[in-house]
Write an enzyme that holds these catalytic residues in place. Structure first.
Site, short mmCIF file in Angstrom:
data_model
loop_
_atom_site.label_atom_id
_atom_site.label_comp_id
_atom_site.label_asym_id
_atom_site.label_seq_id
_atom_site.Cartn_x
_atom_site.Cartn_y
_atom_site.Cartn_z
N ASN A 243 21.42 42.46 -40.01
CA ASN A 243 21.88 43.46 -39.05
C ASN A 243 20.80 44.52 -38.99
O ASN A 243 20.64 45.31 -39.92
CB ASN A 243 23.22 44.05 -39.54
N TRP A 244 20.05 44.51 -37.89
CA TRP A 244 18.90 45.41 -37.80
C TRP A 244 19.27 46.84 -37.43
O TRP A 244 18.40 47.72 -37.45
CB TRP A 244 17.88 44.85 -36.78
N LYS A 245 20.50 47.06 -37.05
CA LYS A 245 20.92 48.41 -36.65
C LYS A 245 19.94 48.95 -35.59
O LYS A 245 19.48 48.19 -34.76
CB LYS A 245 21.04 49.32 -37.88
N HIS B 174 31.92 47.21 -37.12
CA HIS B 174 31.09 47.66 -38.25
C HIS B 174 31.51 49.08 -38.63
O HIS B 174 31.86 49.88 -37.76
CB HIS B 174 29.61 47.63 -37.85
N GLU C 145 29.91 51.66 -39.31
CA GLU C 145 29.19 52.73 -38.61
C GLU C 145 29.78 52.95 -37.21
O GLU C 145 29.80 54.07 -36.70
CB GLU C 145 27.69 52.40 -38.55
N GLU D 152 32.77 44.60 -45.94
CA GLU D 152 31.70 45.57 -46.23
C GLU D 152 32.32 46.86 -46.75
O GLU D 152 32.76 47.69 -45.95
CB GLU D 152 30.92 45.87 -44.95
N SER E 191 24.29 46.73 -49.34
CA SER E 191 23.15 46.76 -50.28
C SER E 191 22.83 45.39 -50.89
O SER E 191 22.51 45.29 -52.07
CB SER E 191 23.38 47.81 -51.37
N GLY F 71 21.69 44.58 -44.19
CA GLY F 71 21.11 45.63 -43.36
C GLY F 71 19.66 45.88 -43.73
O GLY F 71 18.74 45.17 -43.30
N GLY F 72 19.44 46.86 -44.60
CA GLY F 72 18.08 47.29 -44.97
C GLY F 72 17.16 46.15 -45.39
O GLY F 72 16.00 46.09 -44.96
P1 PGA Z 1 22.86 47.49 -46.06
O1 PGA Z 1 23.74 47.39 -44.71
O2 PGA Z 1 22.53 46.09 -46.46
O3 PGA Z 1 21.65 48.30 -45.68
O4 PGA Z 1 23.72 48.17 -47.07
C1 PGA Z 1 24.72 46.39 -44.55
C2 PGA Z 1 25.39 46.54 -43.21
O5 PGA Z 1 25.59 47.67 -42.76
O6 PGA Z 1 25.74 45.53 -42.57
#
Ligand code: PGA
Length: 259
Positions: free
Chosen positions: A10-12, A95, A97, A167, A213, A234-235
């Site tokens: 997930n590149w956000k 998600h 966010e 998540e 994470s 994500g990251g």
């Molecule tokens: P993260 O993000 O791996 O940076 O914690 C996960 C996500 O939001 O899908």
């Protein structure tokens, strides 16, 4: 049981078109032998170029959000059929966010899921509790409500097309991963809710991804848990080498689990 192992990036709000295509060209040869399905949710602007770059590889390109309407006067929004037209095959919905920064409710997420299915996009429904909810012993009711309201009025056939992602909000982007045991307990709750409220066979076959994470160093322990079928990353999905390591560890573990 025929659960598919999926590692989804997930590149956000990261990566230009050029950065996206370079990433895909770097990643593709690194994961040729992968047994896991590899998905990447890219920014809207990079969907078409990423889908073109991923042609002939096993990488599946998708989006991170969509509007619940077919079309209309909704300035700045994007419709499912536009995502499909650009080359997306799946869409992340709900998600945390989106829930927290953009006030998305379970009802709105439910409408988005229905629309995505109509538009032939595979939804990845994200659920998860906040730290306060975990401290207050509310993990089970929160997950239950997010799943039941998110999947309200869907046919069993539609539910069987979904992917679920657990998540925990406190683990996203914080470097605090849930322990494999904490994650397993939550995944088990999610599967139980699907089995009891919808259908036990669908629950058995549903891929439930863990997100929060995920790193090359913790994927193996997470995915060796019986109810964890993959990861939403994500990251660590922003770097092709790191992401490919996560994909490779998941493969090894999944093969071990099936033996
Ligand atoms: P993260 O993000 O791996 O940076 O914690 C996960 C996500 O939001 O899908």
């Amino acid at each position: 049981m025929s659960r598919v192992t999926i590692i989804c990036g997930n590149w956000k709000m990261y990566k230009t078109i050029q950065e996206a295509t370079e990433f895909i060209k770097t990643l593709a040869p690194l994961i040729e032998q992968s047994q896991a399905k590899v998905y990447i949710a890219v920014p809207f602007t990079a969907i078409q170029a990423s889908a073109d770059a991923a042609k002939g590889t096993s990488i599946v390109i998708g989006a991170q959000n969509m509007n619940e309407a077919s079309e209309g006067a909704f300035t700045g929004e994007i419709a499912g059929k536009m995502l499909k037209d650009a080359g997306a095959q799946f869409v992340i919905l709900g998600h945390s966010e989106r829930r927290h920064y953009f006030n998305e409710s379970n009802l709105q997420i439910n409408k988005k899921i229905k629309k995505a299915l109509q538009d032939n996009l595979q939804p990845i429904l994200c659920v998860g509790e906040t730290f306060g909810e975990r401290e207050g012993n509310l993990v089970e009711p929160v997950l239950q409500q997010q799943i039941i309201e998110g999947l309200q009025d869907l046919s069993l056939k539609d539910i069987s097309r979904l992917i679920l992602a657990y998540e925990p909000v406190w683990a996203i982007g914080t470097g605090k991963t849930a322990t494999p045991e904490i994650a397993q307990d939550a995944h088990k709750i999610c599967r139980k809710v699907i089995a009891e409220r919808f259908d036990s066979e669908i629950a058995d076959n549903l891929s439930i991804l863990y997100g929060g994470s995920v790193q090359p160093g913790n994927i193996a322990a997470l995915i060796s848990q019986p109810d964890i079928d993959g990861a939403l990353v994500g990251g660590a999905a922003l770097n092709a080498q790191t992401f490919s390591e996560i994909i490779h560890y998941s493969k090894t573990q999944n093969e071990n689990r099936e033996e």
